[in-house]
Design an enzyme around this catalytic site. Structure first.
Site, PDB file in Angstrom:
ATOM      1  N   TRP A 158      -4.877  -1.698   2.980  1.00 51.64           N
ATOM      2  CA  TRP A 158      -5.438  -2.366   1.786  1.00 51.64           C
ATOM      3  C   TRP A 158      -4.911  -1.730   0.514  1.00 51.64           C
ATOM      4  O   TRP A 158      -4.656  -2.412  -0.478  1.00 51.64           O
ATOM      5  CB  TRP A 158      -6.971  -2.344   1.833  1.00 51.64           C
ATOM      6  N   ASP A 159      -4.746  -0.407   0.531  1.00 55.51           N
ATOM      7  CA  ASP A 159      -4.170   0.266  -0.631  1.00 55.51           C
ATOM      8  C   ASP A 159      -2.725  -0.168  -0.869  1.00 55.51           C
ATOM      9  O   ASP A 159      -2.310  -0.367  -2.008  1.00 55.51           O
ATOM     10  CB  ASP A 159      -4.192   1.789  -0.412  1.00 55.51           C
ATOM     11  N   VAL A 160      -1.944  -0.275   0.208  1.00 59.48           N
ATOM     12  CA  VAL A 160      -0.539  -0.644   0.044  1.00 59.48           C
ATOM     13  C   VAL A 160      -0.433  -2.089  -0.446  1.00 59.48           C
ATOM     14  O   VAL A 160       0.359  -2.408  -1.343  1.00 59.48           O
ATOM     15  CB  VAL A 160       0.243  -0.448   1.361  1.00 59.48           C
ATOM     16  N   ALA A 163      -1.330  -2.193  -4.019  1.00 59.27           N
ATOM     17  CA  ALA A 163      -0.238  -1.655  -4.841  1.00 59.27           C
ATOM     18  C   ALA A 163       0.760  -2.752  -5.187  1.00 59.27           C
ATOM     19  O   ALA A 163       1.252  -2.846  -6.314  1.00 59.27           O
ATOM     20  CB  ALA A 163       0.473  -0.523  -4.093  1.00 59.27           C
TER      21      ALA A 163
END
Lengths: 390, 390
Positions: A158-160, A163
């Protein structure tokens, strides 16, 4: 000399952890000049694990490659004023801090009317959420593995994904500004990234339409044929047959066409369809397993490659780094950079390649604060020039 | 009336499955007009599971929302000529087909010199790879779960990440074209998306610097404190304490500050550091577990929320859709669309929100081929106008 599609773009980043640093690094990898501002001594992610024996953060070095680093006392009015000037001069700021006080969009646009600001929050209401907590709610851990208890992913997916939405948000706002002159505040919540993705992949509509979603399937692929197999020498290989061509390739490469064809009449399924192969997956796996179990990985990989069967060898991170030729300087995406504190490391540039625009090779992360004096000098020069013109 | 930051941008998509359709859908969600060209009867992904009882693909409907659909006989010279005209007229094309024959960049630029083309392949050499095979090699399955055998993710994370690189690639190439007039061929390989991500997250440098990477940790967080707990009523909750503030919040909210403080001297670790909490994670979990096991989820969630503890309730997809208020039309990202074949479904727009640019609400996917006549009519009109001007 700046190169890359975004050469000439200047971005200020005030952030920590993965999503915003990686989003800003993506823009740096496209040639933008990214100035990361941190408190003196580093932000909360400066010592995040993994670290070297001496305590240098491999995490921080990897997520901040090719940026310039400025440290300021962000709690003091002076530090905030300098940061605000830097943001006004750059015209683009990305942050995962709350957009309030000196960092509010209103205060920042007072100094730069056409500012583009992107703010990432956990939830849309500003309440905190991180990859791990968003992931728990997503539904995916409940169907990862063989069931029983939820299994978290380790890739901070989810972070990637967030981003890259950060990069997309900045580029789309810049598209608007270049045509209309208008800057704007772009907002993004990590929980919305998850929810949008779950919806885009059909999981929401599946529940609404069919009343339920799929259960855990281990390493099998849903709705087609795909399975992992152990080899005689203890390696594992993932094999995939979604299309009919891929299915026939798998039958041929293993020499098991005739035996696999017996499954159709036996189970009364049509193996010439994805749905039929999915229904018959256990029988297919039972026929294929001895073929894999009786051969070393090298022999299997050669047969699958020459038969054009979709496959992937399972690797640990160590095996990926030491044995996979795609993860080496033979891959033009990689170069060796000298990273202060870490030494020589293999680092990727952006995975996009352009036929006209060059993209910068990977660069090391900065030493914390190393660019403070030079960046502040540039700002002072700029302000002096503006003063002279008045 | 087109709205969104990319209003006025026209894109042709010739593709299948997840990465390119989702990349193009992302641009449609930003206001671009996206025309997906498929063979008559649909491409290979047209019936991909999950499907409704009547066989309509929920997958296809979810990944092609808000596009126009044109079907052509792409094996005939006539169909290829029409597709080429459409691409020339739009000026941007995205594909995961091999860039050769009529779809080669050279042939397409003969009709539109400043064309932007983005081609996605499996491996950089053009050989096939899909999310499942790339993931096997990535190293992540080997550390997902409790170890023993590799665990595949179910979220097709590499495809979703690739989709957003597709959007980033198009926007960055458009940035260049708007300044220099030059189009270009942008290429991206799914395996490079994986390798770049593994590198950006520090896993490559970790092996090179420390000689090894981390092993499987179940649902624990690496290098900090994070763990899942079962509640008295059989739910599970993920709890995260990375910063000292988050750690103290967890101690306070559970009323276990004093007992947790005993762990420091007992194990000789400093619980005021991330590394100390990671080293002491089993003891911390042992102290916390009875607190969770003796309370229902509702009581725990209230205590964690009011104590500002980072947490996430595990949900199945069914629970996410039926019980999570963030997954409903109360969230402005969602709207209800009437999807032919599926009925009323909850669909997300782009998760980015803009203070100036409106973004289009979610729209249904087209009926296959529904826009063929109107799109070809627009092209014919356009060609006629060009002819008249000559």
């Amino acid at each position: 000399m700046a190169i890359g599609p975004l050469a000439g773009v200047r971005i200020v980043e005030v952030s920590a952890f993965v999503a915003v640093p990686l989003g800003a690094m993506t823009l740096a990898q496209l040639g933008a000049e990214v100035i990361r501002i941190d408190p003196v001594g580093g932000n909360i992610d400066f010592s995040r694990w993994p670290v070297t024996g001496a305590g240098d953060s491999i995490y921080w070095a990897s997520l901040n490659k090719g940026k310039r680093s400025v440290t300021l006392d962000l709690k003091s009015p002076e530090g905030q004023a300098i940061a605000s000037s830097l943001i006004a001069s750059a015209g683009i700021v990305v942050t995962n801090l709350p957009a309030r006080g000196w960092l509010s969009y209103e205060r920042l646009t007072a100094a730069r009317e056409d500012l583009i600001m992107l703010s990432l929050t956990g939830n849309p209401d500003g309440s905190p959420a991180v990859d791990y907590t968003v992931n728990a709610s997503s539904g995916f851990p409940a169907v990862t593995g063989r069931g029983g208890e939820p299994v978290n992913h380790v890739l901070p997916a989810w972070d990637v994904i967030a981003a890259l939405y950060v990069a997309t948000g900045i580029l789309s706002a810049e598209y608007v500004r270049s045509r209309t002159g208008a800057g704007q505040h772009v907002t993004l919540a990590l929980s919305d990234v998850m929810l949008a993705t779950v919806g885009n992949l059909g999981y929401i509509a599946e529940v609404q339409t069919n009343g339920r979603s799929r259960g855990p399937l281990g390493n099998s692929i849903y709705g087609a044929y795909g399975q992992d197999f152990e080899t005689a020498d203890g390696r594992r290989i993932m094999v995939v047959a979604i299309s009919n061509r891929q299915w026939h390739a798998l039958c041929s490469a293993t020499g098991l066409t005739e035996k696999l064809a017996m499954i159709g009449p036996m189970l009364e399924v049509d193996l010439e369809t994805e749905a039929g192969r999915f229904a018959a997956r256990e029988a297919i796996t039972a026929v294929l397993r001895p073929w894999f179990a009786s051969r070393p990985a090298s022999e299997i990989l050669a047969a699958l490659a020459s038969g054009r069967v979709l496959h992937g060898l399972y690797q640990t991170f160590e095996q990926l780094v030491r044995e996979d030729p795609r993860c080496s300087i033979d891959n033009p995406m990689f170069s060796t950079v000298v990273q202060p504190g870490l030494g020589d490391i293999l680092a990727p540039r952006i995975p996009l390649a352009y036929s006209v625009s060059s993209v910068p090779s990977a660069m090391p992360a900065p030493v914390l604060g190393a660019d403070t004096a030079s960046v502040l000098g540039e700002i002072a020069d700029l302000q002096e020039q503006v003063g002279e013109r008045r």
